[in-house]
Design an enzyme around this catalytic site. Structure first.
Site, mmCIF file in Angstrom:
data_model
loop_
_atom_site.group_PDB
_atom_site.id
_atom_site.type_symbol
_atom_site.label_atom_id
_atom_site.label_comp_id
_atom_site.label_asym_id
_atom_site.label_seq_id
_atom_site.Cartn_x
_atom_site.Cartn_y
_atom_site.Cartn_z
ATOM 1 N N ARG A 29 -10.214 98.843 35.870
ATOM 2 C CA ARG A 29 -10.393 99.076 37.320
ATOM 3 C C ARG A 29 -9.136 99.579 38.008
ATOM 4 N NH1 ARG A 29 -13.688 94.312 37.021
ATOM 5 N NH2 ARG A 29 -15.808 95.040 36.753
ATOM 6 N N LYS B 239 -5.596 113.399 43.359
ATOM 7 C CA LYS B 239 -6.968 113.799 43.020
ATOM 8 C C LYS B 239 -7.052 113.824 41.512
ATOM 9 C CE LYS B 239 -8.721 116.588 46.795
ATOM 10 N NZ LYS B 239 -9.166 117.941 47.191
ATOM 11 N N GLU C 276 -1.511 129.244 43.275
ATOM 12 C CA GLU C 276 -1.505 128.052 44.152
ATOM 13 C C GLU C 276 -0.320 128.113 45.128
ATOM 14 O OE1 GLU C 276 -3.965 125.964 44.446
ATOM 15 O OE2 GLU C 276 -4.889 125.560 42.492
ATOM 16 N N LYS D 69 2.600 119.757 50.495
ATOM 17 C CA LYS D 69 1.427 119.030 50.013
ATOM 18 C C LYS D 69 1.566 117.533 50.320
ATOM 19 C CE LYS D 69 -2.031 118.335 46.582
ATOM 20 N NZ LYS D 69 -2.684 118.707 45.357
ATOM 21 N N GLU E 235 -9.089 113.077 52.035
ATOM 22 C CA GLU E 235 -9.778 114.280 52.504
ATOM 23 C C GLU E 235 -10.928 113.994 53.474
ATOM 24 O OE1 GLU E 235 -9.811 117.459 49.561
ATOM 25 O OE2 GLU E 235 -11.723 118.095 50.385
ATOM 26 N N ARG F 263 -6.895 117.512 54.895
ATOM 27 C CA ARG F 263 -6.577 117.814 53.492
ATOM 28 C C ARG F 263 -7.481 118.920 52.924
ATOM 29 N NH1 ARG F 263 -5.189 113.891 48.334
ATOM 30 N NH2 ARG F 263 -5.069 115.614 46.845
ATOM 31 N N ASN G 250 -8.014 123.336 49.931
ATOM 32 C CA ASN G 250 -9.034 123.958 49.080
ATOM 33 C C ASN G 250 -9.297 125.407 49.460
ATOM 34 O OD1 ASN G 250 -9.704 121.606 47.533
ATOM 35 N ND2 ASN G 250 -10.589 120.794 49.406
ATOM 36 N N HIS H 276 -10.884 127.859 47.088
ATOM 37 C CA HIS H 276 -11.426 127.075 45.974
ATOM 38 C C HIS H 276 -12.952 127.055 45.944
ATOM 39 C CE1 HIS H 276 -7.301 125.920 45.453
ATOM 40 N NE2 HIS H 276 -7.586 125.053 44.487
ATOM 41 N N HIS I 104 -14.171 128.047 42.550
ATOM 42 C CA HIS I 104 -14.883 127.131 41.647
ATOM 43 C C HIS I 104 -16.207 127.741 41.172
ATOM 44 C CE1 HIS I 104 -12.710 123.233 43.182
ATOM 45 N NE2 HIS I 104 -11.977 123.946 42.352
ATOM 46 N N HIS J 51 -8.085 128.487 36.256
ATOM 47 C CA HIS J 51 -8.225 128.040 37.651
ATOM 48 C C HIS J 51 -7.429 128.930 38.613
ATOM 49 C CE1 HIS J 51 -8.786 125.195 40.919
ATOM 50 N NE2 HIS J 51 -7.474 125.156 41.114
HETATM 51 P P1 NAD Z 1 -3.705 123.448 31.873
HETATM 52 O O1 NAD Z 1 -3.404 122.024 32.059
HETATM 53 O O2 NAD Z 1 -4.878 123.794 31.009
HETATM 54 O O3 NAD Z 1 -2.404 124.174 31.312
HETATM 55 C C1 NAD Z 1 -2.479 125.546 31.038
HETATM 56 C C2 NAD Z 1 -2.002 125.870 29.612
HETATM 57 O O4 NAD Z 1 -0.583 125.806 29.564
HETATM 58 C C3 NAD Z 1 -2.507 124.904 28.540
HETATM 59 O O5 NAD Z 1 -2.894 125.647 27.418
HETATM 60 C C4 NAD Z 1 -1.267 124.067 28.204
HETATM 61 O O6 NAD Z 1 -1.289 123.590 26.897
HETATM 62 C C5 NAD Z 1 -0.162 125.062 28.429
HETATM 63 N N1 NAD Z 1 1.143 124.482 28.761
HETATM 64 C C6 NAD Z 1 1.410 123.450 29.579
HETATM 65 N N2 NAD Z 1 2.723 123.304 29.751
HETATM 66 C C7 NAD Z 1 3.325 124.238 29.007
HETATM 67 C C8 NAD Z 1 4.666 124.607 28.783
HETATM 68 N N3 NAD Z 1 5.673 124.006 29.422
HETATM 69 N N4 NAD Z 1 4.943 125.649 27.936
HETATM 70 C C9 NAD Z 1 3.914 126.315 27.336
HETATM 71 N N5 NAD Z 1 2.620 126.030 27.522
HETATM 72 C C10 NAD Z 1 2.321 125.008 28.354
HETATM 73 O O7 NAD Z 1 -3.970 124.194 33.269
HETATM 74 P P2 NAD Z 1 -3.180 124.231 34.659
HETATM 75 O O8 NAD Z 1 -3.259 125.635 35.110
HETATM 76 O O9 NAD Z 1 -1.887 123.543 34.599
HETATM 77 O O10 NAD Z 1 -4.114 123.331 35.604
HETATM 78 C C11 NAD Z 1 -5.432 123.729 35.934
HETATM 79 C C12 NAD Z 1 -6.261 122.490 36.238
HETATM 80 O O11 NAD Z 1 -5.673 121.800 37.341
HETATM 81 C C13 NAD Z 1 -7.687 122.795 36.634
HETATM 82 O O12 NAD Z 1 -8.549 121.930 35.948
HETATM 83 C C14 NAD Z 1 -7.738 122.483 38.109
HETATM 84 O O13 NAD Z 1 -8.995 122.061 38.548
HETATM 85 C C15 NAD Z 1 -6.711 121.383 38.234
HETATM 86 N N6 NAD Z 1 -6.122 121.230 39.582
HETATM 87 C C16 NAD Z 1 -6.073 119.987 40.104
HETATM 88 C C17 NAD Z 1 -5.504 119.785 41.344
HETATM 89 C C18 NAD Z 1 -5.389 118.391 41.891
HETATM 90 O O14 NAD Z 1 -5.015 118.251 43.045
HETATM 91 N N7 NAD Z 1 -5.670 117.376 41.107
HETATM 92 C C19 NAD Z 1 -4.980 120.864 42.062
HETATM 93 C C20 NAD Z 1 -5.035 122.134 41.488
HETATM 94 C C21 NAD Z 1 -5.615 122.311 40.232
HETATM 95 N N1 GLY Z 2 -5.858 120.846 45.350
HETATM 96 C C1 GLY Z 2 -6.509 120.297 46.512
HETATM 97 C C2 GLY Z 2 -5.989 118.954 46.897
HETATM 98 O O1 GLY Z 2 -5.145 118.371 46.255
HETATM 99 O O2 GLY Z 2 -6.430 118.422 47.874
#
Ligand code: NAD
Ligand code: GLY
Length: 352
Positions: free
Chosen positions: A111, A133, A175, A219, A229, A233, A237, A240, A244, A256
């Site tokens: 939990r 998030k 982003e 942020k 949100e 907040r 998006n 997005h 999405h 993404h």
């Molecule tokens: P990811 O985590 O898939 O990383 C992208 C690629 O880079 C992967 O293949 C990874 O193995 C590689 N990688 C990571 N670090 C590396 C490094 N230092 N050197 C070489 N390769 C490396 O993708 P991302 O673009 O980081 O994140 C996208 C995700 O984030 C999506 O699922 C999206 O929905 C989410 N997201 C979440 C929020 C939030 O607020 N929680 C905000 C924006 C995006």
């Molecule tokens: N990436 C959108 C949020 O964190 O609210």
């Protein structure tokens, strides 16, 4: 090394930013499960595990296709098999996929236990590691499963950026452009002035640390104001709801960042159609995305009706109406507004 505080009462935490700062990570008394993907495991798991003082590492295949609730459950089951109790913590070392999955596992294991974020992609450093998030995708839609669960610390070591492939740098830049368009006209001008130092000849010594700090500050400020949100907040998006939809139709094969860039282009067109944004603003946004080699057209041969239908699944929607974030100026976003399906279709058509 710099620190930015995200003020959230008893859930407040620091974002620490610096170069080669891992060795300064605080070791906790409790045990830590390091979670990472297959790529980051090869590159950095040993170094990070040693900095955290742990030998427990869980890894999953790199990529968005792993961002399923089952992966978070596997993290929890690994922790259970290791007899992790409520005082143990998870550490997410990787991109947004690793951070979202690990945060979700931390939210539901016993939990809720603590977790820390160690972002290794630019996208994670400027956006996903901050704000709590967490979650996963399901075939019905992106990020439809999840929880708000804040990290207890975010440690951004810019040394990791050096191994990022250019395509991943671009995903993070999308982003960064988003943050500038919605919140900071000066940051947008800086990006316009010097796109070279971001992409063609990335400057990891000065430009990137400064931009990462600014994005985290902005942020953090929004998250402190509206953690779950309920209102403002939602502006984070921007692009997005459109983005999405393409991610879903691509079966999560489109990165993404690329989806968000195309989504901003569509949102810009809609804002001009509705008379809230000037043609000059949309021109500047498109020019900057172009300079950074990010998509300003629909990335793929998707039917606009299918894209609009996919937008109905967005979490911001209310009473079956699609809501989108639009801007009124560069650096100034508005709260989400309801959009007619006819207008959404036209916005997509304009970027076909
Ligand atoms: P990811 O985590 O898939 O990383 C992208 C690629 O880079 C992967 O293949 C990874 O193995 C590689 N990688 C990571 N670090 C590396 C490094 N230092 N050197 C070489 N390769 C490396 O993708 P991302 O673009 O980081 O994140 C996208 C995700 O984030 C999506 O699922 C999206 O929905 C989410 N997201 C979440 C929020 C939030 O607020 N929680 C905000 C924006 C995006
Ligand atoms: N990436 C959108 C949020 O964190 O609210």
């Amino acid at each position: 090394m710099e620190k930015i505080r995200v003020e959230l009462g008893e859930r407040s935490y620091d974002i620490t930013i610096g170069n080669k700062i891992l060795s300064r990570l605080e070791r906790e008394a409790g045990r830590t499960l390091l979670v990472t993907d297959s790529t980051v495991k090869k590159l950095y798991a040993r170094e990070i595990a040693s900095a955290l003082g742990t030998e427990h590492v869980f890894s999953f295949p790199a990529g968005e296709s792993s961002k399923r609730p089952e992966t978070s459950l596997d993290i929890c089951r690994t922790a259970a098999r290791l007899n992790f109790d409520r005082k143990c913590r998870f550490a997410a070392a990787g991109g947004g996929v690793t951070g979202d999955l690990t945060g979700f596992a931390a939210a539901i294991y016993m939990r809720g236990i603590e977790f820390i974020q160690i972002p290794t992609t630019l996208l994670a450093a400027v956006d996903s590691s901050v704000g709590g998030k967490t979650g996963a995708d399901i075939p019905e839609g992106k990020n439809l499963i999840g929880a708000f669960h804040q990290p207890s610390a975010v440690v951004i070591d810019t040394a990791f950026l050096a191994t990022l492939p250019p395509a991943e740098l671009k995903n993070g830049l999308a982003e960064i452009v988003k943050t500038a368009v919605i919140l900071d006209g000066q940051l947008f001008e800086q990006l316009e002035r010097d796109p070279e130092s971001l992409f063609q000849k990335p400057d990891f010594e000065k430009t990137y640390p400064q931009i990462i700090r600014r994005c985290c500050e902005l942020k953090g400020m929004i998250v402190s104001e509206d953690e779950c949100e309920k209102g403002r907040r939602a502006i984070l998006n921007y692009g997005h709801t459109f983005g999405h939809a393409v991610e879903l139709l691509s079966d999560y094969t489109l990165p993404h960042g690329q989806a968000v860039a195309a989504g901003m282009a569509a949102a810009g067109e809609l804002a001009v159609m509705l008379g809230v944004w000037s043609k000059e603003c949309v021109r500047r946004q498109k020019a900057l995305l172009n300079m950074l080699e990010l998509p300003v057209k629909i990335p793929g041969k998707y039917n606009t009706c299918d894209l609009v239908a996919a937008m109905r699944r967005d979490k911001k929607n209310l009473n079956g109406r699609t809501r989108v974030v639009l801007c009124s100026d560069i650096g100034c976003a508005q709260l989400p507004v309801e959009a007619d399906e006819k207008d959404l279709t036209e916005a997509w058509e304009r970027i076909r």
